[in-house]
Design an enzyme around this catalytic site. Structure first.
Site, PDB file in Angstrom:
ATOM      1  N   THR A 125      -3.854  74.968 -40.622  1.00  0.00           N
ATOM      2  CA  THR A 125      -5.296  75.114 -40.869  1.00  0.00           C
ATOM      3  C   THR A 125      -5.580  75.698 -42.244  1.00  0.00           C
ATOM      4  OG1 THR A 125      -5.784  75.393 -38.532  1.00  0.00           O
ATOM      5  CG2 THR A 125      -7.369  76.321 -40.059  1.00  0.00           C
ATOM      6  N   SER A 141       0.979  72.172 -37.560  1.00  0.00           N
ATOM      7  CA  SER A 141       2.223  72.710 -36.988  1.00  0.00           C
ATOM      8  C   SER A 141       2.492  72.170 -35.590  1.00  0.00           C
ATOM      9  CB  SER A 141       2.222  74.235 -37.001  1.00  0.00           C
ATOM     10  OG  SER A 141       1.451  74.763 -35.968  1.00  0.00           O
ATOM     11  N   THR A 199      -0.819  77.928 -37.271  1.00  0.00           N
ATOM     12  CA  THR A 199      -0.644  79.047 -36.327  1.00  0.00           C
ATOM     13  C   THR A 199      -0.090  78.600 -34.975  1.00  0.00           C
ATOM     14  OG1 THR A 199      -2.934  78.851 -35.535  1.00  0.00           O
ATOM     15  CG2 THR A 199      -2.520  80.372 -37.366  1.00  0.00           C
ATOM     16  N   ASP A 200      -0.315  77.327 -34.625  1.00  0.00           N
ATOM     17  CA  ASP A 200      -0.027  76.925 -33.239  1.00  0.00           C
ATOM     18  C   ASP A 200       1.444  77.073 -32.861  1.00  0.00           C
ATOM     19  OD1 ASP A 200      -2.676  76.419 -32.818  1.00  0.00           O
ATOM     20  OD2 ASP A 200      -2.531  74.260 -33.151  1.00  0.00           O
TER      21      ASP A 200
END
Ligand code: ASP
Length: 332
Positions: A12, A54, A85-86
């Site tokens: 992101t 990700s 972040t995932d």
């Protein structure tokens, strides 16, 4: 002035809005142009490894990041890896096993909102990441996010939208940042020589038990993989239902050299198979390991790292229970 290498992987933080939704577009040097103050902190070189959400990360990407760290390790004082972040917690865990005893900070960060949004957390996280990468007090793989420094083996994404997206599981935060000032609670400096590992065994599977899980599912996963991580209920154990089909298939597959790791689907406080009779039947089998206070992300990456080196049960047990980057405290 410290020399820091920034590795870009996407996420992101690097995304722009497209008709299909947010898509990673910006390279690390473009990200840095949004935070000019970083130039006053350190000298930065950039390497764009890939630019993906990700969600699309695989163990091969972990190997590429670890390889880039190894090739550049002697040239820089610290590293910043920007990442979605995932799956950041999985990558942080994997890198913690692939780059061991690092004596320099390897800092992962990202954001919940793209860097070109007015209300973004990207600039704070990126600046904090560079502060940490320049620090003398930190070493090894950490996630820096929303003012917190979390050990790479202990991180988990626990909020899907809030800025405070990551938690440290069964271990305290290493440090906090206030107004970009680092305050270290725990300083895991390492005096050994860094060791780099290049192989991961990809045939490791993970299943989360639900009430009524069919034994056939575990049978299928064990037949296709070298190890199966089972997220059990509570402190742990396998259901015996009305028959003992599940326990029989555990015995059958472990007798053929397959490994099982029993861990818990409860986020905090870890497993303890010795408590209930449903867990007892798993104890004592050298091919059945227990996750204790490790995160599932760390167990997954650790098994991939271990099984790339050995399938000898005694050696697998030794490596699994030997702490790496503070990944395990409780060992029965
Ligand atoms: N889907 C994005 C990713 O993991 C989410 C993020 O970066 O926050 O790449």
């Amino acid at each position: 002035m410290k020399k820091i290498l920034m590795l870009g992987t996407g996420g992101t933080i690097a995304s722009e809005m497209t008709p299909e939704g947010l898509t990673p577009e910006l390279r690390p040097a473009q990200l840095l142009s949004y935070v000019p103050a970083i130039k006053d902190l350190c000298q930065v070189d950039c390497l764009s490894l890939f630019n993906i959400d990700s969600t699309n990360i695989t163990p091969r990407h972990w190997c590429a990041i670890s390889r880039a760290l190894e090739l550049n390790y002697h040239l820089y004082d610290g590293f910043v890896i920007s990442h979605g972040t995932d799956t950041m917690a999985y990558t942080a865990a994997a890198l913690s096993y692939m780059v061991q005893d690092a004596d320099k900070p390897i800092i992962m960060t990202g954001a919940q909102k793209p860097i070109n949004y007015d209300s973004t957390d990207s600039k704070l996280n990126l600046t904090d990441a560079f502060v940490c990468a320049c620090s003398e007090e930190l070493a090894g793989v950490d996630i820096v996010f929303s003012g917190r420094v979390i050990l790479g083996t202990r991180a988990r994404k626990t909020c899907s939208k809030s800025f405070a997206a990551f938690s440290s599981i069964n271990y305290p935060d290493l440090a906090i940042l206030q107004d970009h000032r680092l305050m270290c609670y725990i300083s895991p400096r390492c005096r050994r020589k860094p060791r780099f590992f290049h192989q991961l065994e990809e045939r490791v599977a993970l299943v989360k038990m639900v009430p009524g899980t069919e034994p056939e599912l575990l049978d299928f996963l064990l037949s296709r993989n070298k190890a199966l991580i089972i997220e059990c209920f509570g402190v742990g154990g396998l259901p015996s239902y009305e028959d003992s089909r599940l326990l029989e298939l555990v015995e059958r597959h472990t007798a053929q050299g397959k490994f099982i790791v029993a861990t818990t689907q409860v986020q905090n406080e870890g497993s303890d198979l010795s408590v209930y009779s449903v867990g007892h039947s798993l104890k004592g089998n050298p091919y059945v390991l227990e996750g204790f206070d490790m995160t599932t992300e760390a167990v997954y990456a650790k098994m991939m790292w271990i099984l790339a080196q050995t399938r000898d049960a005694e050696e697998v047990n030794r490596l699994f229970y030997a702490p790496v980057a503070h990944d395990i405290l409780h060992r029965g």
